[in-house]
Design a protein around this motif. Structure first.
Motif, mmCIF file in Angstrom:
data_model
loop_
_atom_site.group_PDB
_atom_site.id
_atom_site.type_symbol
_atom_site.label_atom_id
_atom_site.label_comp_id
_atom_site.label_asym_id
_atom_site.label_seq_id
_atom_site.Cartn_x
_atom_site.Cartn_y
_atom_site.Cartn_z
ATOM 1 N N ASP A 1 -22.450 -13.882 13.896
ATOM 2 C CA ASP A 1 -23.173 -13.199 12.825
ATOM 3 C C ASP A 1 -22.308 -12.108 12.198
ATOM 4 O O ASP A 1 -22.296 -11.935 10.983
ATOM 5 N N ILE A 2 -21.564 -11.377 13.009
ATOM 6 C CA ILE A 2 -20.671 -10.344 12.499
ATOM 7 C C ILE A 2 -19.589 -10.976 11.638
ATOM 8 O O ILE A 2 -19.272 -10.490 10.560
ATOM 9 N N GLN A 3 -19.015 -12.086 12.092
ATOM 10 C CA GLN A 3 -17.971 -12.749 11.333
ATOM 11 C C GLN A 3 -18.496 -13.226 9.985
ATOM 12 O O GLN A 3 -17.803 -13.151 8.984
ATOM 13 N N GLN A 4 -19.714 -13.721 9.940
ATOM 14 C CA GLN A 4 -20.277 -14.226 8.699
ATOM 15 C C GLN A 4 -20.582 -13.106 7.717
ATOM 16 O O GLN A 4 -20.676 -13.330 6.534
ATOM 17 N N LYS A 5 -20.737 -11.890 8.206
ATOM 18 C CA LYS A 5 -21.078 -10.781 7.340
ATOM 19 C C LYS A 5 -19.894 -9.867 7.036
ATOM 20 O O LYS A 5 -20.050 -8.836 6.414
ATOM 21 N N THR A 6 -18.713 -10.245 7.466
ATOM 22 C CA THR A 6 -17.520 -9.445 7.207
ATOM 23 C C THR A 6 -16.627 -10.171 6.210
ATOM 24 O O THR A 6 -16.270 -11.320 6.422
ATOM 25 N N VAL A 7 -16.294 -9.484 5.140
ATOM 26 C CA VAL A 7 -15.410 -10.028 4.113
ATOM 27 C C VAL A 7 -14.146 -9.178 4.095
ATOM 28 O O VAL A 7 -14.211 -7.952 3.998
ATOM 29 N N VAL A 8 -12.996 -9.842 4.217
ATOM 30 C CA VAL A 8 -11.707 -9.154 4.205
ATOM 31 C C VAL A 8 -11.074 -9.387 2.838
ATOM 32 O O VAL A 8 -10.944 -10.529 2.390
ATOM 33 N N ARG A 9 -10.688 -8.293 2.185
ATOM 34 C CA ARG A 9 -10.057 -8.379 0.870
ATOM 35 C C ARG A 9 -8.690 -7.717 0.907
ATOM 36 O O ARG A 9 -8.502 -6.703 1.573
ATOM 37 N N LEU A 10 -7.755 -8.282 0.150
ATOM 38 C CA LEU A 10 -6.410 -7.726 0.066
ATOM 39 C C LEU A 10 -6.211 -7.024 -1.274
ATOM 40 O O LEU A 10 -6.575 -7.557 -2.326
ATOM 41 N N TYR A 11 -5.634 -5.841 -1.196
ATOM 42 C CA TYR A 11 -5.325 -5.040 -2.380
ATOM 43 C C TYR A 11 -3.840 -4.690 -2.354
ATOM 44 O O TYR A 11 -3.265 -4.510 -1.289
ATOM 45 N N GLU A 12 -3.250 -4.578 -3.539
ATOM 46 C CA GLU A 12 -1.855 -4.185 -3.650
ATOM 47 C C GLU A 12 -1.766 -2.821 -4.325
ATOM 48 O O GLU A 12 -2.526 -2.529 -5.257
ATOM 49 N N ASP A 13 -0.849 -1.991 -3.844
ATOM 50 C CA ASP A 13 -0.626 -0.664 -4.401
ATOM 51 C C ASP A 13 0.241 -0.800 -5.645
ATOM 52 O O ASP A 13 1.380 -1.257 -5.568
ATOM 53 N N GLU A 14 -0.302 -0.427 -6.780
ATOM 54 C CA GLU A 14 0.436 -0.523 -8.035
ATOM 55 C C GLU A 14 0.940 0.840 -8.508
ATOM 56 O O GLU A 14 1.230 1.037 -9.673
ATOM 57 N N GLY A 15 1.004 1.783 -7.593
ATOM 58 C CA GLY A 15 1.506 3.111 -7.928
ATOM 59 C C GLY A 15 0.420 4.051 -8.408
ATOM 60 O O GLY A 15 0.214 5.112 -7.834
ATOM 61 N N ASN A 16 -0.310 3.662 -9.449
ATOM 62 C CA ASN A 16 -1.369 4.514 -9.979
ATOM 63 C C ASN A 16 -2.761 4.069 -9.532
ATOM 64 O O ASN A 16 -3.756 4.615 -9.977
ATOM 65 N N GLY A 17 -2.818 3.062 -8.678
ATOM 66 C CA GLY A 17 -4.099 2.586 -8.175
ATOM 67 C C GLY A 17 -3.926 1.350 -7.319
ATOM 68 O O GLY A 17 -2.830 0.797 -7.204
ATOM 69 N N LEU A 18 -5.026 0.933 -6.737
ATOM 70 C CA LEU A 18 -5.037 -0.267 -5.909
ATOM 71 C C LEU A 18 -5.672 -1.398 -6.705
ATOM 72 O O LEU A 18 -6.691 -1.198 -7.363
ATOM 73 N N SER A 19 -5.078 -2.571 -6.628
ATOM 74 C CA SER A 19 -5.554 -3.718 -7.384
ATOM 75 C C SER A 19 -5.915 -4.863 -6.441
ATOM 76 O O SER A 19 -5.093 -5.266 -5.611
ATOM 77 N N PHE A 20 -7.128 -5.378 -6.566
ATOM 78 C CA PHE A 20 -7.573 -6.533 -5.780
ATOM 79 C C PHE A 20 -6.706 -7.725 -6.177
ATOM 80 O O PHE A 20 -6.632 -8.083 -7.343
ATOM 81 N N ASN A 21 -6.014 -8.323 -5.210
ATOM 82 C CA ASN A 21 -5.090 -9.411 -5.551
ATOM 83 C C ASN A 21 -5.750 -10.792 -5.507
ATOM 84 O O ASN A 21 -5.069 -11.802 -5.526
ATOM 85 N N ARG A 22 -7.050 -10.828 -5.453
ATOM 86 C CA ARG A 22 -7.847 -12.060 -5.475
ATOM 87 C C ARG A 22 -7.783 -12.852 -4.180
ATOM 88 O O ARG A 22 -8.152 -14.021 -4.156
ATOM 89 N N SER A 23 -7.313 -12.228 -3.108
ATOM 90 C CA SER A 23 -7.321 -12.890 -1.793
ATOM 91 C C SER A 23 -8.497 -12.341 -0.994
ATOM 92 O O SER A 23 -8.652 -11.132 -0.863
ATOM 93 N N GLU A 24 -9.302 -13.261 -0.503
ATOM 94 C CA GLU A 24 -10.489 -12.876 0.258
ATOM 95 C C GLU A 24 -10.600 -13.828 1.442
ATOM 96 O O GLU A 24 -10.402 -15.038 1.291
#
Length: 99
Positions: free
Chosen positions: A3-26
């Motif tokens: 149940d915990i695994q089904q409710k946990t979503v892992v997302r990857l973000y990249e540091d672009e210097g002035n902010g973090l950008s979701f790189n579309r990997s989930e």
């Protein structure tokens, strides 16, 4: 634990210097064997750009985890989001057997 695994979503973000950008990997927590990566861990991108040989290590992308954020209850959908800030790099010939 399922149940915990089904409710946990892992997302990857990249540091672009002035902010973090979701790189579309989930990912689901199960994609990591039920364990969360920590800072310093390496994640192999499962994909390869179309037309490239996936057996060529330099065509593979490795993400180094540089930070992680937990965002429990931050969304109305009932999921817990764990966000990793990653630094992408190309695979190397040294890593060929792993990739």
């Amino acid at each position: 634990m399922a149940d915990i695994q089904q409710k946990t979503v892992v997302r990857l973000y990249e540091d672009e210097g002035n902010g973090l950008s979701f790189n579309r990997s989930e990912f689901d927590l199960s994609d990591f064997g039920g364990h969360l990566p920590i800072v310093g861990d390496l994640i192999i991108d499962p994909g390869v750009a179309q037309g490239l040989d996936r057996n060529e290590p330099t065509n593979r992308t490795i993400f180094e985890v540089t930070a992680r954020y937990f965002a429990p209850g931050s969304r109305d959908d009932g999921y817990t989001y764990v966000c990793f800030v990653v630094k992408p790099r190309a695979g190397t010939y040294k890593e060929a057997d792993i990739l």
